[in-house]
Design an enzyme around this catalytic site. Structure first.
Site: not given
Length: 443
Positions: A76, A153, A177
């Protein structure tokens, strides 16, 4: 299999574009280097391209052989990868970011365990969001629910894993997330006990809730990653999970069409693992609205503390929704923040009584399957319903294992198991021997 080749499940699709990594100013081919030599993947028509900000073959090779040898990692875009900038899902942030001098602690641990880093994967802007849609970079694909969002996310890592372009998605979980993408994409994910996984080199959103987290396609690999990323305890190991509580009041928060299929899936998993599953009508649903509000207050204050200065210096850089979320914490009344912190303390006490060591609370991971991009996927109603379901673990810093649950016409919906702090390995170890989800009609 090269680091850019998809798994056999998506082998007929074209591989993602291989970018340059010269870090220059362009050489007439229309591409431009970014800080740290990162060159964005800019081939939206190619399978998996929109999952990546930058990708290699591999981007960073493993530093030694280990238990994760042969595994590929999608990182990420909030973790430091040496030689590359952190982009935080925002082009203005990326333009001003320096190349990182060293790997984050989590990336370093994965490399030392034998895994290769395939690429840096997209995130929702500033890692704030639950849909996976990014105003600047688009929406990574969700092969488990084509035409629908992957969840956020940790959207890019989940998408890359679901597409078979990576085996491990290294993400973060602040308020769902990782749990939401795992649910939407039919994957396994772990949000560890808050503060247990190493977060050095990870850009913060709200430190009271942020934690590194990881996503895989199989429970076996999830267990191995957990063993790598969580510290060994010299004390007595965590008590095995010997009892599941089916939170009837939390299942009532899912879409009505999903409640029975999700309950059937919970029973099928419990039968597969030979664990007693005890329905309980009243667990913590009555507290969730208050807990969600408290999490939101503390998160807003910490987002402003972390990123308010940057937003003031770049007032047009963020999309309006994310900018509003950051500025919401600027002038938070002190008494409101004090109320929120007291409420979170009460939540920890309530959940410690509800979920003692050796017990897991079973609930839906999300209230619906993945919505399509656009207003449906970013609407207030769905966000509110989702935050209400995921806020308990964030409020109390609990470990949560998310696993495949039901499969609706719109796509998969996961189950989440919440356990006592420090029960992380007990959660993942219980599922490691099982290669496929059980069928609810055939335990």
């Amino acid at each position: 299999m090269s680091a850019q080749q998809p798994s056999p499940a998506v082998a007929d699709a074209p591989p993602p574009v291989r970018p340059r990594h010269d870090g220059g100013d362009g050489d007439g081919d229309g591409t431009t280097g970014t800080p740290g030599g990162d060159v964005p993947v800019t081939a939206p028509g190619e399978t998996g391209a929109s999952a990546w900000r930058v990708v290699g073959d591999p981007l960073v090779a493993a530093t030694r052989e280990g238990v994760l040898s042969g595994s590929r990692v999608a990182v990420k875009d909030v973790f430091a990868v040496a030689g590359h900038a952190i982009g935080m899902g925002n082009p203005a942030w990326l333009r001003g970011a320096p190349a990182e001098p060293a790997h984050s602690a989590a990336v370093r641990a994965l490399l030392r365990a034998g895994a290769d880093v395939t690429g840096i994967a997209h995130t929702d802007e500033l890692a704030y969001g639950l849909s996976g849609s990014n105003t600047h970079y688009g929406t990574p694909p969700n092969p488990a629910a084509p035409g629908r969002v992957p969840g956020g996310s940790s959207s890019g890592p989940a998408s890359a894993v679901a597409l078979g372009l990576a085996d491990i998605g290294l993400g973060t979980d602040t308020a769902g997330s990782t749990r939401v993408p795992a649910s939407y994409c039919g994957l396994y994910g772990l949000r560890p006990t808050h503060g247990l996984a190493p977060d050095t080199g990870q850009t913060a959103l709200a430190p009271s809730f942020d934690t590194p987290s990881w996503i895989t396609r199989t429970p076996q690999l999830l267990d191995r990653v957990t063993d790598v990323l969580l510290p060994r305890q010299s004390a007595q190991p965590a008590q095995p999970i010997e009892r599941w509580i089916l939170a009837t009041d939390l299942f009532a928060l899912a879409d009505p069409s999903l409640r029975l299929p999700l309950r059937d899936a919970a029973h099928a998993w419990a039968d597969r693992l030979d664990v007693p599953l005890q329905p309980r009508e009243s667990t913590c649903a009555a507290h969730l609205e208050e807990w969600a509000e408290a999490v939101g207050v503390v998160q807003a204050v910490e987002m402003w503390q972390a990123h308010g200065g940057w937003l003031q210096a770049h007032p047009e850089a963020l999309s309006p929704g994310v900018a509003h979320a950051v500025t919401a914490g600027e002038n938070m009344p002190a008494e409101y923040l004090e109320w929120a912190r007291d409420t979170l303390s009460q939540a920890r006490s309530t959940l410690a009584e509800l979920i003692p060591p050796g017990t897991a609370l079973v609930q839906p991971a999300a209230p619906t399957a993945a919505p399509p991009p656009g207003p449906a996927g970013n609407g207030l109603a769905l966000r509110t319903a989702t935050v209400r379901l995921v806020c308990a673990a964030s409020a109390a810093g609990l470990p949560v294992l998310t696993l495949p649950g039901a499969h609706s016409p719109a796509g998969p919906v996961g189950l989440s198991l919440l356990a006592a702090p420090g029960s992380d390995r007990a959660l993942t170890a219980a599922f490691a021997p099982h290669t496929t989800p059980p069928r609810p009609d055939s335990p």
